[in-house]
Design an enzyme around this catalytic site. Structure first.
Site, PDB file in Angstrom:
ATOM      1  N   CYS A  91      -1.795   8.384   2.896  1.00 40.61           N
ATOM      2  CA  CYS A  91      -1.836   8.249   1.379  1.00 40.61           C
ATOM      3  C   CYS A  91      -3.123   8.514   0.862  1.00 40.61           C
ATOM      4  O   CYS A  91      -3.350   8.845  -0.345  1.00 40.61           O
ATOM      5  CB  CYS A  91      -1.537   6.890   1.357  1.00 40.61           C
ATOM      6  SG  CYS A  91       0.309   6.163   1.758  1.00 40.61           S
ATOM      7  N   GLU A 117       0.802  -1.364  -0.023  1.00 38.83           N
ATOM      8  CA  GLU A 117       0.157  -0.107  -0.003  1.00 38.83           C
ATOM      9  C   GLU A 117       0.935   1.213  -0.066  1.00 38.83           C
ATOM     10  O   GLU A 117       1.590   1.428   1.021  1.00 38.83           O
ATOM     11  CB  GLU A 117      -0.842   0.119   1.146  1.00 38.83           C
ATOM     12  CG  GLU A 117      -2.143   0.967   0.932  1.00 38.83           C
ATOM     13  CD  GLU A 117      -1.813   2.194   1.830  1.00 38.83           C
ATOM     14  OE1 GLU A 117      -1.636   3.268   1.107  1.00 38.83           O
ATOM     15  OE2 GLU A 117      -1.849   2.347   3.049  1.00 38.83           O
TER      16      GLU A 117
END
Length: 455
Positions: A260, A226
Site C-alpha cells: 500500500c 489500513e
C-alpha cells in the site's frame, strides 16, 4: 481455497480445511478466557515476554524467510529483512509499552487520572503481502496492552499464520491468547458479530475495508483500517535527481510493487522530468527478475495470477489512453506469476496508472509545470496513505509536506513504517493508527478515574 501456491511455479504445495463452527467457537472461547486473566497482569509482565518472541523470530529467520518466499514470492533477502523488522518491533514495545500504558494525571483536573485498559480480544484480518510483519506490527502492541487476538490471515499464506501461532505460544504467552482461524470470507461477519470479539483491525483493499467497517459498525465495535494507497513521489526541480531516482526504484519495486505504501505516481517538475526519467529507467534496468529463492534476485513474481493480470490490464489501458511505455509491459512466458519492471511516462489524470491503485511492478511518471501543480496532482486521488517530497530546500520541503493529503509525508526519503511513529491513512486509505504510542492505544479504553476530596 486456503492453500500455499508457489508464485514462482504456480504449483499448489499445501491445502488446509476451514475450521468448523465448533472449532471456531472453541478458539474464541479460549482466547476470551485467556485474555480475561492476561489483562490483569502488569504492563511490565506482559511486555517482558516480547523479547522471547523477538529471539525466536531471529533464531528461525532463515526458515521463516523461506516460508514467506514460498507462499507469496518475496525475494529471499527482502523476506529475511521482514522477519528482522518483526523482531525489532517486539523489542521496541518490550522497552516502551509500560511507559506508554502508565496512568496519566490530568493537570487541569486535580484528582483525575487517565488509565489505559485493554478492550478484549481483537480480530485481525491481515493480507498476504507482508505475511509476518503485518500481523506482528499489530500483535506486539496489542498483547502488551493486555488484549488477546484472533488472526484471520489471507488464504494464500496459511503456513505463515500457523508459524506465528506456534512462535507466540513458544514465547510464553498464555495458551489460546493468540489463535489463527482458517475461515472463508463469507464466515467473517459471524466472527465480527461474536460478543467475544471486542474490535477489528484490517489491512487490505478499500473495498474489503468498507465491508468490514459496515459489519463492525453494525456491532458497535472499534475498527482500525489500513487500506489502499496511490502514494505520490514528488520530485521538484531542485532535487538531487540521481538520489531521488535511486530511491524511487526501491520505493516502487520493493516486494514487486505489492504494498500500500509503495510509491506509485512519480510526479516530477517538467524542467527535470526527462533527466529524472532517464535516471529512473537506468535503475529499473538493473533489477533482476527471477527465482525469489536466488539471493541475486531483486524482483520476484507477483503473489497470484490474478494480480499479474490486473497490473497488466492497468498498464495496457494506460498505454491505450496515451501513456508512453519506456520499458516492460509484456507478460513473460513460462511458469509462475512473473511480470517485468515497467515504466510508463507522460501519465496523466484519467489514465488507469494515475487514477487507480497499481499493485504491482509498474511505475508512472507524471509531469507537472511547477511545485504547486505537483502538489495538486499529488492530492488528486481518493487515497491518502503516504507521500514523498524531494527537494534540496528542506524548509520548503516541510511546508510542502503539510499541503499533501496523507497520513505520513517523508521529505527526501521513501515512505516506510516504523515502530516508533504512528502509521495509517486518511480518505479511502482508512482510519486509525498502528505503531507508535498512538497505535498502542487504539485498542485500549481511555478510562477517566476521578477521586473527589475526602469529606
Amino acid at each position: 481455497m486456503i492453500a500455499t501456491i508457489d508464485p514462482a511455479t504456480g504449483e499448489t504445495l499445501a491445502r488446509f480445511d476451514a475450521h468448523t463452527p465448533a472449532e471456531i467457537d472453541a478458539r474464541l472461547e479460549r482466547a476470551a478466557r485467556a485474555q480475561d486473566a492476561w489483562r490483569w497482569r502488569s504492563a511490565e509482565e506482559r511486555a517482558a515476554i516480547l523479547p522471547r518472541l523477538a529471539a525466536l523470530l531471529r533464531a528461525e529467520k532463515d526458515r521463516l524467510a523461506a516460508l514467506i518466499t514460498c507462499e507469496m514470492g518475496k525475494p529471499i533477502a527482502e523476506a529475511a529483512a521482514e522477519v528482522e523488522k518483526c523482531a525489532l518491533n517486539c523489542d521496541f514495545y518490550a522497552e516502551r509499552a509500560p511507559a506508554m500504558l502508565a496512568d496519566a494525571p490530568v493537570a487541569a483536573a486535580p484528582g483525575t487520572t487517565l488509565a489505559f485498559e485493554p478492550l478484549g480480544v481483537i480480530l485481525a484480518i491481515m493480507p498476504w503481502n507482508y505475511p509476518l510483519w503485518q500481523v506482528v506490527r499489530f500483535l506486539a502492541p496489542a498483547l502488551a496492552a493486555g488484549n488477546g487476538a484472533i488472526l484471520k490471515h489471507a488464504a494464500n499464506v496459511p503456513q505463515s499464520a500457523l508459524a506465528l501461532e506456534r512462535l507466540v505460544a513458544e514465547a510464553g504467552f498464555p495458551e489460546g491468547l493468540f489463535a489463527n482461524l482458517f475461515v472463508e470470507p463469507v464466515d467473517i461477519a459471524a466472527v465480527i458479530a461474536d460478543p467475544r470479539i471486542a474490535g477489528v483491525t484490517l489491512t487490505g483493499s478499500t473495498e474489503v475495508g468498507a465491508i468490514v467497517a459496515g459489519q463492525a459498525g453494525a456491532a458497535l465495535k472499534k475498527q482500525v483500517l489500513e487500506l489502499g494507497g496511490s502514494d505520490p513521489f514528488v520530485v521538484l526541480a531542485d532535487a538531487d535527481l540521481e538520489r531521488a531516482a535511486r530511491t524511487a526504484v526501491t520505493a516502487r519495486f520493493t516486494n514487486a510493487g505489492q504494498s500500500c505504501v509503495n510509491a506509485k505516481r512519480f510526479i516530477v517538475e517538467a524542467s527535470v522530468a526527462d533527466a529524472f526519467a532517464d535516471h529512473f529507467l537506468k535503475g529499473i534496468t538493473e533489477l533482476k527478475l527471477g527465482d525469489p529463492r536466488d539471493t541475486a534476485t531483486t524482483l520476484g513474481p507477483l503473489a497470484r495470477g490474478n494480480l499479474r493480470a490486473a497490473i497488466d490490464a492497468q498498464v495496457q489501458r494506460s498505454i491505450a489512453s496515451g501513456a508512453q511505455l519506456r520499458t516492460g509491459g509484456t507478460i513473460p512466458g513460462g511458469p509462475g506469476f512473473y511480470y517485468p519492471a515497467t515504466l510508463l511516462d507522460h501519465v496523466a489524470p484519467g489514465m488507469a496508472a494515475f487514477d487507480e491503485e497499481t499493485f504491482g511492478p509498474a511505475a508512472a511518471i507524471v509531469r507537472a509545470h511547477d511545485a504547486d501543480e505537483a502538489i495538486a496532482l499529488a492530492n488528486r486521488t481518493c487515497f491518502g496513505l503516504g507521500a514523498s517530497v524531494w527537494t534540496t530546500d528542506i524548509d520548503r520541503g516541510r511546508l510542502l509536506a503539510r499541503r499533501v493529503d496523507a497520513g505520513a509525508v517523508f521529505v527526501n526519503a521513501m515512505v516506510a513504517s516504523d515502530p516508533r511513529v504512528p502509521f495509517g491513512g486518511i480518505k479511502r486509505s482508512g482510519y486509525g493508527r498502528e505503531l507508535g504510542e498512538a497505535g498502542m492505544k487504539e485498542f485500549t479504553n481511555m478510562k477517566t478515574i476521578r477521586v473527589a476530596d475526602a469529606i
